[in-house]
Write an enzyme that holds these catalytic residues in place. Structure first.
Site: not given
Length: 739
Positions: A423, A497
């Protein structure tokens, strides 16, 4: 002999019809089978329905069934009969002549050599003057052989193609001019576009319009008109209409025309002006060009381009800003299965994915971390820039995506990469001290709608709350993983993005406020728009101008955001980490990072009511009746006698004594336990008292020792003073005696 030129040009002759043979048999006087005769609708038209009177002078039909009479009838035309009766008489006389002549030779002469050899069943009668025309097969049959040969030369072919191109350009220019004229007519002074329909519409018409599919052409026209009004609102707006009404109408039209949900469309419209928003939505409807990245670990771009061109791929460099990108326009082979692809000479990668690695600019022999690396395009790009030196830690929390990452790393030959599965928010505790860190954070994908149109309807307000929260945690973890004392690095690149401000500028501003030991620096990218320093009433740090935004309608790349940080000092000890802990060991939980925005209810807690309050208290005597009644009902349901509770058998004296002894032993055990507890408590108290006494004695000893030291120091000071005074007295006496 081979097939002639005319045969190649016109094709094989048409088969003779059954009606033609039937007519010939009738003229010969032979019995004719019943055949479905075609009824002529116009007797003036010379078709295969009538036999020819003089076939040797007729004109044959072409392969498409139409008589080629253009060039043959230009100079001379037969006089048309004055009426249909004259036409019938003309053909009937010919038929009678054929019927009266019973000689076989005459029949053969009438049929001629074209009866079996000709592919046409239609003939034209002889013209006046008795001149026979040549057979005409096409419109250009009158031209000479020399002219036909001249047309087949390469120069003439080029000239004809140029003429055709010029004609097409002229037509396109005429169409554009017509469109401009139509647009100018709508811009006439005083001609205000009618955007809004009639307000008075009944409910039935509104419901039917909602059920019907939208008229796309009407929607597009209304969008363009609304944009034109918003650009010149004072002149073109309707009276009594506000700008908000036009913007809301534009939003609805965008949602209906492009298929967005209203929440996302409004969020995207707020980023641009009306015309630019229209261009952005329009650009999302077309796919971005296919781009491949050359793997410089295995080949050069020039060699790769030549190899792919030899395989039938049409390509060119993606632009001057990239030395490894190739844009593919057309390919006869699948780009994901060529020998060059399998050998690792290139990877299919969007042009916008080059930008974060170019901004990070990793150097050789550095220690680099890619926090979200799958599927490996950016990781292998960094390995190529580092020339397989140093070390790259490619992390991804998803094991399934990590498999594809490993495959691309092996195929492209990146030997300095270590794949890990953690993580990313815990990464500073797992490992730190990197020279450079790349964080391509998970986002909503509003910049790649052309790839994934489901974003239009899937994203809602909840996504724009959860995703920025995760991005803030990841960015803080990335900052803490950078080594500020690195000689060559100390840089971090954050990219998404997405084009939403909540995922870009707001996240960067949050990191700057929570980590004063970082600052924004120039990305070094040759193009891109500056980031927002203020948006919708929110002001950001002026250094956010150094971030870069990329839009599909401006640069023909996916929507992207890139920001570059430099770490100039260590993380403060009191800073809240991304994992929610104050220190790296994770033992003590911290409060929330954003204390200013946290709501804390500081109202005092009400005290419990006193035990003397009898409200809703238990009454054991009253409850005993309910309990006994419930027990009896339960026994009845099981088929037992409820009176057994009252009439239970009496116990003997011995059993009663045993029960009494058992109870006494229980009581004695309890007493012993309690006494032991009391003894332990007393011993503990005595120990505490003894410890206190010892401490007091020790404290007194320390005090006495300190007093003794002070007394000694005082005595020593007095002795020193007395010695000085004696010396001074002796000196005075000696001086006096000398005098």
């Amino acid at each position: 002999m081979g097939v002639g030129r005319r045969m190649k040009k016109q094709g094989p002759p048409e088969p003779l019809s059954e009606e033609h043979f039937a007519n010939l048999k009738r003229k010969k006087g032979l019995p004719v089978d019943d055949t479905p005769a075609e009824v002529s609708t116009n007797k003036r038209r010379r078709t295969s329905k009538k036999p020819a009177a003089k076939p040797e002078n007729g004109v044959k039909k072409l392969a498409n069934g139409k008589p080629a009479l253009k060039s043959a009838l230009k100079s001379k035309k037969a006089p048309a009969p004055s009426s249909d009766d004259e036409m019938d008489d003309e053909f009937d006389a010919a038929d009678l002549e054929m019927d009266d002549d019973d000689d076989d030779d005459a029949v053969v002469q009438k049929l001629g050599s074209d009866f079996m050899d000709s592919g046409s069943s239609v003939y034209d009668s002889e013209e006046e003057g008795g001149k026979k025309e040549k057979f005409v097969f096409s419109d250009d049959e009158d031209e000479s052989e020399d002219e036909r040969e001249e047309k087949l030369t390469a120069a003439n072919i080029v000239g004809l193609s140029k003429k055709l191109d010029q004609e097409m350009e002229d037509e396109a220019a005429a169409n554009d001019e017509e469109m401009r004229e139509g647009a100018l007519q709508t811009n006439i002074a005083g001609d205000k576009p009618q955007i809004f329909g009639e307000d008075e519409e009944d409910e039935l018409s509104a419901q039917t319009k909602a059920l019907l599919a939208p008229d796309l052409q009407m929607l597009r026209t209304r969008i363009t008109e609304t944009i034109r009004v918003l650009e010149d609102f004072s002149k073109l707006a309707e009276e009594g209409r506000s700008r908000a009404e036009y913007t809301s109408q534009l939003l609805k039209d965008f949602c209906a025309y492009y298929g967005y949900n209203e929440f996302l469309a409004e969020k995207l419209i707020n980023l641009f002006s009306a015309r630019e928003a229209f261009a952005f939505f329009e650009a999302n409807e077309s796919a971005r060009p296919v781009v491949i990245r050359t793997n410089t670990l295995r080949t050069h771009r020039r060699d790769l381009a030549q190899a792919l061109i030899n395989r039938g791929v049409t390509l060119e460099p993606v632009g001057k800003w990239s030395k490894v990108g190739l844009q593919v326009f057309e390919s006869n082979v699948p780009l994901g299965a060529t020998p060059e692809y399998l050998a690792g000479h290139y990877i299919l990668q969007a042009a916008s994915s080059f930008l974060p690695v170019m901004a990070l600019c990793p150097q050789e022999n550095e220690r680099v971390l890619d926090m979200a690396s799958a599927p490996g395009g950016k990781t292998t790009h960094m390995a190529a820039l580092m020339k397989n030196t140093g070390v790259i830690f490619a992390n991804d929390p998803n094991k399934q995506r990590a498999k594809g990452l490993i495959g691309n790393i092996h195929r492209l030959g990146a030997r300095n990469t270590i794949v890990c599965n953690h993580d990313a928010r815990e990464f500073p505790r797992v490992m730190g001290g990197f020279d450079r860190v790349l964080l391509d954070a998970p986002c909503s994908g509003t910049g790649v709608i052309a790839k994934d149109p489901s974003v239009k309807t899937n994203r809602d307000e909840k996504d724009f709350i959860q995703l920025p929260h995760l991005q803030k945690q990841l960015l803080l973890a990335a900052i803490d993983s950078v080594n500020h004392a690195s000689k060559t690095g100390g840089y971090l690149v954050y990219s998404t993005c997405s084009v939403a401000v909540e995922e870009n500028e707001q996240v960067v501003a949050y990191a700057l406020s929570r980590r004063p030991n970082v600052k924004l620096v120039e990305t070094g990218l040759p193009f891109g728009k500056e980031g927002f320093t203020s948006f919708m009433g929110k002001d950001f740090h002026p250094s956010l101008k150094m971030t870069r935004r990329f839009y599909p309608h401006l640069y023909n790349v996916d929507g992207f955001f890139v920001a570059k940080f430099q770490k100039i000092g260590p993380t403060p000890a009191t800073a809240v980490l991304a994992n929610g802990y104050k220190d790296k060991s994770g033992n003590a939980k911290a409060a929330r990072a954003d204390k200013a925005e946290e709501y804390v209810d500081k109202t005092p807690v009400a005290e419990c009511e006193a035990e003397t309050d009898t409200f809703a208290a238990f009454d054991e005597e009253e409850d005993k009746d309910y309990i006994d009644r419930a027990k009896r009902n339960a026994m009845r349901r099981r088929g037992l006698d409820p009176r057994a509770l009252k009439g239970a058998p009496k116990k003997s004296k011995g059993e009663e004594k045993e029960e009494v002894v058992a109870e006494e032993t229980k009581v004695e055990v309890k007493v012993v336990k309690e006494t032991k507890k009391v003894d332990k408590a007393a011993k503990a108290e005595t120990k505490k008292d003894e410890v206190k006494k010892v401490k007091k004695v020790e404290a007194k000893k320390v005090e006495t020792e300190e007093l003794q030291k002070e007394v000694k120091e005082v005595k020593e000071v007095k002795e020193v003073k007395e010695k000085k005074e004696k010396k001074e007295k002796k000196g005075k006496k000696e001086k006096a005696s000398k005098k």
